[in-house]
Design a protein around this motif. Structure first.
Motif, PDB file in Angstrom:
ATOM      1  N   UNK A 122      -5.372  47.756  20.385  1.00 48.73           N
ATOM      2  CA  UNK A 122      -5.895  48.175  21.690  1.00 48.73           C
ATOM      3  C   UNK A 122      -4.846  48.785  22.610  1.00 48.73           C
ATOM      4  N   UNK A 123      -3.568  48.674  22.236  1.00 52.57           N
ATOM      5  CA  UNK A 123      -2.514  49.223  23.096  1.00 52.57           C
ATOM      6  C   UNK A 123      -2.670  50.734  23.262  1.00 52.57           C
ATOM      7  N   UNK A 124      -2.392  51.247  24.459  1.00 55.02           N
ATOM      8  CA  UNK A 124      -2.452  52.698  24.673  1.00 55.02           C
ATOM      9  C   UNK A 124      -1.481  53.429  23.751  1.00 55.02           C
ATOM     10  N   UNK A 125      -1.911  54.575  23.236  1.00 57.15           N
ATOM     11  CA  UNK A 125      -1.061  55.390  22.384  1.00 57.15           C
ATOM     12  C   UNK A 125      -0.755  56.702  23.096  1.00 57.15           C
ATOM     13  N   UNK A 126      -0.047  57.603  22.443  1.00 56.43           N
ATOM     14  CA  UNK A 126       0.415  58.813  23.118  1.00 56.43           C
ATOM     15  C   UNK A 126      -0.726  59.740  23.522  1.00 56.43           C
ATOM     16  N   UNK A 127      -1.675  59.928  22.599  1.00 55.46           N
ATOM     17  CA  UNK A 127      -2.833  60.772  22.889  1.00 55.46           C
ATOM     18  C   UNK A 127      -3.969  59.920  23.444  1.00 55.46           C
ATOM     19  N   UNK A 128      -4.768  60.474  24.343  1.00 58.33           N
ATOM     20  CA  UNK A 128      -5.899  59.703  24.881  1.00 58.33           C
ATOM     21  C   UNK A 128      -6.843  59.269  23.768  1.00 58.33           C
ATOM     22  N   UNK A 129      -7.335  58.045  23.852  1.00 60.64           N
ATOM     23  CA  UNK A 129      -8.273  57.555  22.853  1.00 60.64           C
ATOM     24  C   UNK A 129      -9.591  58.325  22.901  1.00 60.64           C
ATOM     25  N   UNK A 130     -10.154  58.538  21.731  1.00 61.93           N
ATOM     26  CA  UNK A 130     -11.501  59.078  21.610  1.00 61.93           C
ATOM     27  C   UNK A 130     -12.411  57.875  21.424  1.00 61.93           C
ATOM     28  N   UNK A 131     -13.194  57.545  22.427  1.00 57.42           N
ATOM     29  CA  UNK A 131     -14.004  56.332  22.371  1.00 57.42           C
ATOM     30  C   UNK A 131     -15.404  56.588  22.900  1.00 57.42           C
ATOM     31  N   UNK A 132     -16.383  55.985  22.239  1.00 57.53           N
ATOM     32  CA  UNK A 132     -17.767  56.034  22.703  1.00 57.53           C
ATOM     33  C   UNK A 132     -18.349  54.629  22.605  1.00 57.53           C
ATOM     34  N   UNK A 133     -19.370  54.382  23.405  1.00 62.65           N
ATOM     35  CA  UNK A 133     -19.981  53.062  23.416  1.00 62.65           C
ATOM     36  C   UNK A 133     -19.509  52.248  24.605  1.00 62.65           C
ATOM     37  N   UNK A 134     -20.206  51.175  24.882  1.00 61.65           N
ATOM     38  CA  UNK A 134     -19.909  50.342  26.033  1.00 61.65           C
ATOM     39  C   UNK A 134     -18.555  49.665  25.930  1.00 61.65           C
TER      40      UNK A 134
END
Length: 224
Positions: free
Chosen positions: A48-60
């Motif tokens: 779950x840690x932030x990575x260099x590129x923005x996460x691609x996420x969908x769903x609640x």
């Protein structure tokens, strides 16, 4: 695996000798279970840690289960999952608020890396637009691997980009550097070594899965 008999070393013991190690003591079992749970929790936190590129996420964001997939645009099993399993996963679990899905790139070659960067440019920070571009790239995977440059331009145009924008996108070294950094983090810290690799609330799963296999793993997590 059943413990061996201390006397005759058979498994399970047929010798009639009392096997002191057949079952672990309840306290040892509790400690082992707690250790396993802590390890899984630690992995989930690392995923779950932030990575260099923005996460691609969908769903609640409040979904009880998070699935994180590491995928390569050149991976046939990843394409099969995207085309055959993901639509059902989305319909039954993501769109109903039960699962949050995070898509991360783990390119196995330079063509896959270039395709990932193209999807990023086409998406412009919008996860749905990004995944739409990924869907197109997976459908055209064989042609992409055969004629990468032509197909990148073609897919870019399908998703609203000019040829000049595609070329500028593919020359953005900063984006490639971030992609490499994220892949190295996945490899070193999360032990991702192949695609597809999935994490279900911190549980690592290597290899392709059918919808039925994935559903079977999700149901116990949704009952908690």
């Amino acid at each position: 695996m059943a413990a061996r008999c201390d006397s005759c070393h058979a498994r399970p013991a047929p010798c009639g000798v009392r096997c002191r190690r057949r079952f672990p003591a309840s306290g040892a079992f509790s400690l082992a279970f707690a250790g396993s749970a802590l390890a899984q929790s630690a992995i989930a936190a690392d995923v779950a840690k932030p990575v260099s590129l923005p996460d691609i996420a969908i769903g609640s964001a409040k979904a009880p289960v998070t699935i994180t997939e590491y995928s390569s645009m050149s991976c046939p099993h990843c394409a099969a999952f995207g085309q055959n399993v993901f639509p059902m996963l989305r319909s039954k679990f993501i769109d109903t608020g039960k699962v949050r899905f995070v898509f991360r790139e783990f390119p196995l070659d330079i063509k896959a890396a270039a395709a990932s960067i193209l999807a990023r440019c086409a998406g412009k920070g919008d996860s749905e637009k990004y995944l739409s571009a990924v869907e197109t790239l997976f459908k055209l995977q064989e042609r992409l691997m055969a004629k990468a440059k032509d197909m990148l331009i073609y897919v870019g145009k399908l998703h609203g980009m000019t040829e000049q924008e595609v070329e500028a996108c593919e020359q953005d070294q900063a984006q490639f550097d971030k992609l490499t950094a994220d892949q190295q983090y996945a490899y070193k810290e999360l032990k991702v070594t192949s695609t597809p690799t999935f994490f279900l609330n911190g549980v690592r799963l290597h290899g392709a899965m059918s919808f039925e296999e994935l559903e079977a793993r999700l149901k116990p997590l949704l009952k908690k």
